[in-house]
Design a protein around this motif. Structure first.
Motif, PDB file in Angstrom:
ATOM      1  N   ILE A  65      -1.283  -0.749  16.429  1.00  0.00           N
ATOM      2  CA  ILE A  65      -0.370  -0.325  15.356  1.00  0.00           C
ATOM      3  C   ILE A  65      -1.077  -0.355  14.008  1.00  0.00           C
ATOM      4  O   ILE A  65      -0.899   0.539  13.176  1.00  0.00           O
ATOM      5  N   THR A  66      -1.934  -1.357  13.787  1.00  0.00           N
ATOM      6  CA  THR A  66      -2.709  -1.422  12.542  1.00  0.00           C
ATOM      7  C   THR A  66      -3.646  -0.228  12.423  1.00  0.00           C
ATOM      8  O   THR A  66      -3.788   0.351  11.339  1.00  0.00           O
ATOM      9  N   VAL A  67      -4.278   0.148  13.522  1.00  0.00           N
ATOM     10  CA  VAL A  67      -5.170   1.313  13.507  1.00  0.00           C
ATOM     11  C   VAL A  67      -4.373   2.581  13.220  1.00  0.00           C
ATOM     12  O   VAL A  67      -4.799   3.419  12.416  1.00  0.00           O
ATOM     13  N   ILE A  68      -3.207   2.727  13.843  1.00  0.00           N
ATOM     14  CA  ILE A  68      -2.355   3.895  13.592  1.00  0.00           C
ATOM     15  C   ILE A  68      -1.947   3.953  12.123  1.00  0.00           C
ATOM     16  O   ILE A  68      -2.013   5.008  11.486  1.00  0.00           O
ATOM     17  N   PHE A  69      -1.542   2.805  11.573  1.00  0.00           N
ATOM     18  CA  PHE A  69      -1.176   2.757  10.154  1.00  0.00           C
ATOM     19  C   PHE A  69      -2.364   3.184   9.285  1.00  0.00           C
ATOM     20  O   PHE A  69      -2.206   3.984   8.364  1.00  0.00           O
ATOM     21  N   SER A  70      -3.536   2.641   9.584  1.00  0.00           N
ATOM     22  CA  SER A  70      -4.724   2.939   8.772  1.00  0.00           C
ATOM     23  C   SER A  70      -5.081   4.417   8.835  1.00  0.00           C
ATOM     24  O   SER A  70      -5.381   5.033   7.797  1.00  0.00           O
ATOM     25  N   ILE A  71      -5.050   4.988  10.025  1.00  0.00           N
ATOM     26  CA  ILE A  71      -5.388   6.412  10.171  1.00  0.00           C
ATOM     27  C   ILE A  71      -4.393   7.276   9.395  1.00  0.00           C
ATOM     28  O   ILE A  71      -4.784   8.184   8.655  1.00  0.00           O
ATOM     29  N   LYS A  73       8.793   3.239   9.983  1.00  0.00           N
ATOM     30  CA  LYS A  73       8.842   3.003  11.432  1.00  0.00           C
ATOM     31  C   LYS A  73       7.597   2.249  11.909  1.00  0.00           C
ATOM     32  O   LYS A  73       7.697   1.344  12.740  1.00  0.00           O
ATOM     33  N   ILE A  74       6.443   2.618  11.382  1.00  0.00           N
ATOM     34  CA  ILE A  74       5.209   1.939  11.769  1.00  0.00           C
ATOM     35  C   ILE A  74       5.257   0.472  11.342  1.00  0.00           C
ATOM     36  O   ILE A  74       4.936  -0.431  12.129  1.00  0.00           O
ATOM     37  N   ILE A  75       5.676   0.222  10.125  1.00  0.00           N
ATOM     38  CA  ILE A  75       5.709  -1.150   9.603  1.00  0.00           C
ATOM     39  C   ILE A  75       6.747  -1.999  10.340  1.00  0.00           C
ATOM     40  O   ILE A  75       6.490  -3.156  10.682  1.00  0.00           O
ATOM     41  N   VAL A  76       7.905  -1.438  10.614  1.00  0.00           N
ATOM     42  CA  VAL A  76       8.939  -2.187  11.342  1.00  0.00           C
ATOM     43  C   VAL A  76       8.487  -2.466  12.773  1.00  0.00           C
ATOM     44  O   VAL A  76       8.694  -3.574  13.296  1.00  0.00           O
ATOM     45  N   THR A  77       7.854  -1.504  13.413  1.00  0.00           N
ATOM     46  CA  THR A  77       7.312  -1.724  14.765  1.00  0.00           C
ATOM     47  C   THR A  77       6.269  -2.822  14.747  1.00  0.00           C
ATOM     48  O   THR A  77       6.240  -3.690  15.637  1.00  0.00           O
ATOM     49  N   LEU A 107      -8.790  -0.992   3.905  1.00  0.00           N
ATOM     50  CA  LEU A 107      -8.379  -0.683   5.278  1.00  0.00           C
ATOM     51  C   LEU A 107      -9.573  -0.701   6.236  1.00  0.00           C
ATOM     52  O   LEU A 107      -9.430  -1.110   7.385  1.00  0.00           O
ATOM     53  N   VAL A 108     -10.730  -0.282   5.769  1.00  0.00           N
ATOM     54  CA  VAL A 108     -11.927  -0.367   6.614  1.00  0.00           C
ATOM     55  C   VAL A 108     -12.249  -1.825   6.930  1.00  0.00           C
ATOM     56  O   VAL A 108     -12.518  -2.185   8.083  1.00  0.00           O
ATOM     57  N   LEU A 133       0.836  -1.207   0.000  1.00  0.00           N
ATOM     58  CA  LEU A 133       0.000   0.000   0.000  1.00  0.00           C
ATOM     59  C   LEU A 133       0.869   1.253   0.000  1.00  0.00           C
ATOM     60  O   LEU A 133       0.630   2.189  -0.768  1.00  0.00           O
ATOM     61  N   VAL A 134       1.869   1.265   0.851  1.00  0.00           N
ATOM     62  CA  VAL A 134       2.752   2.428   0.921  1.00  0.00           C
ATOM     63  C   VAL A 134       3.541   2.566  -0.377  1.00  0.00           C
ATOM     64  O   VAL A 134       3.713   3.676  -0.898  1.00  0.00           O
ATOM     65  N   HIS A 135       3.994   1.456  -0.916  1.00  0.00           N
ATOM     66  CA  HIS A 135       4.727   1.507  -2.182  1.00  0.00           C
ATOM     67  C   HIS A 135       3.835   2.059  -3.301  1.00  0.00           C
ATOM     68  O   HIS A 135       4.298   2.834  -4.146  1.00  0.00           O
ATOM     69  N   ALA A 136       2.569   1.684  -3.297  1.00  0.00           N
ATOM     70  CA  ALA A 136       1.647   2.145  -4.346  1.00  0.00           C
ATOM     71  C   ALA A 136       1.417   3.651  -4.277  1.00  0.00           C
ATOM     72  O   ALA A 136       1.425   4.325  -5.309  1.00  0.00           O
ATOM     73  N   ILE A 137       1.212   4.184  -3.074  1.00  0.00           N
ATOM     74  CA  ILE A 137       0.984   5.637  -3.007  1.00  0.00           C
ATOM     75  C   ILE A 137       2.278   6.401  -3.251  1.00  0.00           C
ATOM     76  O   ILE A 137       2.247   7.515  -3.763  1.00  0.00           O
TER      77      ILE A 137
END
Length: 160
Positions: free
Chosen positions: A117-123, A82-86, A144-145, A64-68
Motif C-alpha cells: 500500500i505504501t508503494v501504491i501511495f508513493s507511485i 481510500k489508499i490512506i484509509v486502507t 518518498l524514495v 503530503l496529500v494536504h500539501a499538494i
C-alpha cells in the motif's frame, strides 16, 4: 470528497498516538509487574511497528496529500483517501497480529500488505506531482524514495 478528510485524519492521528502511548506504558509496566498474558517481545514489536506505520507514516501521508491539494494540483482526492484509509485499517490489523503472535505468518503478511500500500501511495503521489511546478516537488520525491528504501530494512527484519 473534494477535501482530504483533514479533520478526521487529525483525530485519527491523535487516537493512534494515544494507542502508541498506551502500548509504551504497558511495555514499561510489564518490566515492573508480572503480567502473564502479555508477551514483552510481542508488545515491543506492536508498539514500534504501530508507532512508525499507523502514527508517523499515516500522518505524513495525510500531510503530503494536504500539501499538494493546497497547491491546487489536480489529484483524485477520493483515491488518496481510500489508499490512506486502507493503509490505516491494515495497520490496525497489524497491531493485533503483532500483539497476538509477534513475527508470524499473519503479521508478516499484513506487513507485506502495508508495504505494498505504501508503494501504491508513493507511485500515485509521484504521478500526481510529476507535471506540476510545485516548489517542494524534489523534497517530496526524496522523502518518498527514502521511505521506500526504509521498507527494505523493515522487510529484512521480518526475514531475520
Amino acid at each position: 470528497m473534494q477535501i482530504i478528510l483533514k479533520n478526521k485524519f487529525v483525530q485519527i492521528g491523535i487516537f493512534n498516538l494515544l494507542i502508541v502511548s498506551i502500548l509504551g506504558v504497558a511495555m514499561r509496566m510489564k518490566i515492573l509487574f508480572e503480567i502473564p498474558f502479555i508477551d514483552q517481545k510481542n508488545l515491543q514489536l506492536a508498539h514500534s511497528n504501530f508507532a512508525f506505520s499507523a502514527w508517523i507514516s499515516f500522518a505524513l501521508m495525510s500531510l503530503l496529500v494536504h500539501a499538494i491539494q493546497k497547491e491546487n494540483i489536480k489529484v483524485n482526492i477520493s483515491l488518496f483517501n481510500k489508499i490512506i484509509v486502507t493503509y490505516l485499517i491494515c495497520n490496525y490489523f497489524l497491531l493485533c497480529a503483532f500483539l497476538i503472535q509477534g513475527y508470524g505468518i499473519f503479521s508478516i503478511s499484513l506487513l507485506l500488505l502495508s508495504h505494498i500500500i505504501t508503494v501504491i501511495f508513493s507511485i500515485y503521489f509521484f504521478k500526481s506531482i510529476q507535471g506540476s511546478s510545485f516548489n517542494a516537488k524534489r523534497w517530496f520525491f526524496s522523502s518518498l524514495v527514502f521511505n521506500l528504501l526504509s521498507l527494505l530494512g523493515s522487510g529484512y527484519l521480518a526475514y531475520m
